[in-house]
Scaffold this motif. Sequence first.
Motif, PDB file in Angstrom:
ATOM      1  N   THR A  61       5.462  -4.809  -9.647  1.00 16.78           N
ATOM      2  CA  THR A  61       5.775  -6.130 -10.182  1.00 16.78           C
ATOM      3  C   THR A  61       4.813  -7.135  -9.554  1.00 16.78           C
ATOM      4  O   THR A  61       4.290  -6.912  -8.460  1.00 16.78           O
ATOM      5  CB  THR A  61       7.224  -6.530  -9.885  1.00 16.78           C
ATOM      6  OG1 THR A  61       7.439  -6.555  -8.465  1.00 16.78           O
ATOM      7  CG2 THR A  61       8.193  -5.545 -10.530  1.00 16.78           C
ATOM      8  N   SER A  62       4.598  -8.247 -10.251  1.00 17.22           N
ATOM      9  CA  SER A  62       3.547  -9.169  -9.820  1.00 17.22           C
ATOM     10  C   SER A  62       4.090 -10.497  -9.315  1.00 17.22           C
ATOM     11  O   SER A  62       5.130 -10.979  -9.778  1.00 17.22           O
ATOM     12  CB  SER A  62       2.580  -9.437 -10.980  1.00 17.22           C
ATOM     13  OG  SER A  62       3.242 -10.077 -12.050  1.00 17.22           O
ATOM     14  N   MET A  66      10.431 -10.890 -10.775  1.00 17.00           N
ATOM     15  CA  MET A  66       9.420 -10.595 -11.792  1.00 17.00           C
ATOM     16  C   MET A  66       9.575 -11.596 -12.932  1.00 17.00           C
ATOM     17  O   MET A  66      10.469 -11.493 -13.771  1.00 17.00           O
ATOM     18  CB  MET A  66       9.546  -9.161 -12.303  1.00 17.00           C
ATOM     19  CG  MET A  66       8.454  -8.792 -13.312  1.00 17.00           C
ATOM     20  SD  MET A  66       8.296  -7.007 -13.652  1.00 17.00           S
ATOM     21  CE  MET A  66       9.809  -6.670 -14.551  1.00 17.00           C
ATOM     22  N   GLN A 110       4.257 -11.025 -15.683  1.00 17.40           N
ATOM     23  CA  GLN A 110       4.020  -9.584 -15.785  1.00 17.40           C
ATOM     24  C   GLN A 110       3.296  -9.262 -17.087  1.00 17.40           C
ATOM     25  O   GLN A 110       2.462  -8.354 -17.144  1.00 17.40           O
ATOM     26  CB  GLN A 110       5.345  -8.827 -15.707  1.00 17.40           C
ATOM     27  CG  GLN A 110       5.205  -7.331 -15.467  1.00 17.40           C
ATOM     28  CD  GLN A 110       4.793  -6.982 -14.047  1.00 17.40           C
ATOM     29  OE1 GLN A 110       4.800  -7.838 -13.143  1.00 17.40           O
ATOM     30  NE2 GLN A 110       4.419  -5.732 -13.809  1.00 17.40           N
ATOM     31  N   VAL A 158       1.770  -1.334 -14.426  1.00 15.27           N
ATOM     32  CA  VAL A 158       2.425  -2.637 -14.538  1.00 15.27           C
ATOM     33  C   VAL A 158       3.184  -2.751 -15.855  1.00 15.27           C
ATOM     34  O   VAL A 158       4.161  -3.503 -15.942  1.00 15.27           O
ATOM     35  CB  VAL A 158       1.425  -3.803 -14.355  1.00 15.27           C
ATOM     36  CG1 VAL A 158       0.799  -3.754 -12.961  1.00 15.27           C
ATOM     37  CG2 VAL A 158       0.344  -3.819 -15.421  1.00 15.27           C
ATOM     38  N   TYR A 217       7.733  -3.125 -16.354  1.00 12.78           N
ATOM     39  CA  TYR A 217       8.230  -4.119 -17.311  1.00 12.78           C
ATOM     40  C   TYR A 217       9.129  -3.445 -18.352  1.00 12.78           C
ATOM     41  O   TYR A 217      10.246  -3.895 -18.616  1.00 12.78           O
ATOM     42  CB  TYR A 217       7.034  -4.803 -17.978  1.00 12.78           C
ATOM     43  CG  TYR A 217       7.376  -5.787 -19.086  1.00 12.78           C
ATOM     44  CD1 TYR A 217       7.465  -7.151 -18.818  1.00 12.78           C
ATOM     45  CD2 TYR A 217       7.566  -5.364 -20.401  1.00 12.78           C
ATOM     46  CE1 TYR A 217       7.758  -8.064 -19.827  1.00 12.78           C
ATOM     47  CE2 TYR A 217       7.857  -6.260 -21.418  1.00 12.78           C
ATOM     48  CZ  TYR A 217       7.947  -7.602 -21.122  1.00 12.78           C
ATOM     49  OH  TYR A 217       8.235  -8.500 -22.131  1.00 12.78           O
ATOM     50  N   ARG A 276      12.650  -2.286 -17.234  1.00  9.91           N
ATOM     51  CA  ARG A 276      13.653  -3.302 -16.899  1.00  9.91           C
ATOM     52  C   ARG A 276      14.048  -4.181 -18.080  1.00  9.91           C
ATOM     53  O   ARG A 276      14.841  -5.115 -17.920  1.00  9.91           O
ATOM     54  CB  ARG A 276      13.128  -4.174 -15.752  1.00  9.91           C
ATOM     55  CG  ARG A 276      12.860  -3.378 -14.482  1.00  9.91           C
ATOM     56  CD  ARG A 276      12.505  -4.269 -13.322  1.00  9.91           C
ATOM     57  NE  ARG A 276      12.151  -3.505 -12.132  1.00  9.91           N
ATOM     58  CZ  ARG A 276      11.873  -4.041 -10.944  1.00  9.91           C
ATOM     59  NH1 ARG A 276      11.916  -5.354 -10.783  1.00  9.91           N
ATOM     60  NH2 ARG A 276      11.557  -3.273  -9.919  1.00  9.91           N
TER      61      ARG A 276
END
Length: 406
Positions: free
Chosen positions: A227-228, A255, A260, A286, A290, A293
């Motif tokens: 996550t970013s 997140m 993302q 990545v 995403y 979730r």
Amino acid sequence: MRNCVRLLSLLVLLTLALGCGNVSPEKKRDSTFNVNAQLEYCADQAAKTLLLIPNDSSSLPRNIAHDSKEWRFIDYKDWTSGFWPGTLWYLYEGTNDKKWEKEADAFSRYLTPLSVTPALDHDIGFQVFNSFGNGYRLTGNPEYKDIILKAADTLATLFNPKVGTILSWPRDVPNMEWPQHNTIMDNMINLELLFWASKNGGDKSLYDMAASHADVTMRNHFRPDFTSYHVVIYDRESGKKIKAVTHQGYEDESMWARGQGWAIYGYTMVYRETGDKKYLDWAQKVAQVYLDRLPEDLIPYWDFSAPDIPKAPRDASAAALVASALLELTTLTKDADLAKMYADKAEKMIVELSENYLSKEKNSAFLLHSTGHKPAGSEIDYSINYADYYYIEALLRLKKLKAQKS
């Protein structure tokens, strides 16, 4: 007289669009999703918007509040200024109607000053490449190429070799430790301008800047689970990482959905431009966190850790952005199973947007229910121009993918 002619031509566009038989969002989902009908819907909506734009050449549509039909207009300096002309270029690509080319050209040219003035911030890629970049791709107009190359050189002035990234906000922004060097995840999208310029007459150093930015961001912007963070702040002299924050998300360790999405889209594009497999691997990682979730309908809440889920605002812009990115990732990945999964997920996202998020009678945008900057109380549950841009881009990519398979 000129305005009267323009009005008549737009009325013709609107009449044609209205007769094209839009797909109904209430219609039950089936396996024969009609991409062309959705493109016709976009043409219909854009024709309505053109009739609402003031004759003032500085007016570009940005957003519509959830309880309004009125666009808020911005000038060429706004970071979103390239999305409206870019959308018009996509309409030209999708319809081959010269009327859309004429409008796209006119609105793109409003942005010309960005290529010859000092960089206001990193968004030159969003502004110039979405407009003139799409225009050059479709027409080969040498004037567009000159503007793009000048814009790339302007963007390059924000590159800090001590850090290895482009400065995002060259001004005081809360919590950014100004005058230290800040870099936001959104900035990944601007690298396409540098890659393109380096291959089309610009200095070769632009390629190295873009690759450096992608590498440094890869090392510093992500948590162990891929996550970013939204922003990383670096010491502008030593290049050392000072801190990472999530400026537009719920909290620093959450997140943020669109952030993302920028990562997924950005690293997919960097792999396309470089052919370096490390970027493909990163894009897939990545993307997976995403996808894992997402809620069942595949449209994200504005932040995956929002405390009021399932009542939290959704973000249609993030859904459209990721759908478009996944469709490109489908064409690049070497794993057939992954490619099929990306294509299936992307199409389901597009279908969900097309069934339950269309603006239709509510306003003349394409999509409802995007979230801009919730912590700042800005553009919550709005129609926003970049959601429309990535929606029509995703539709065109889906159409091409289906054509290749048929």
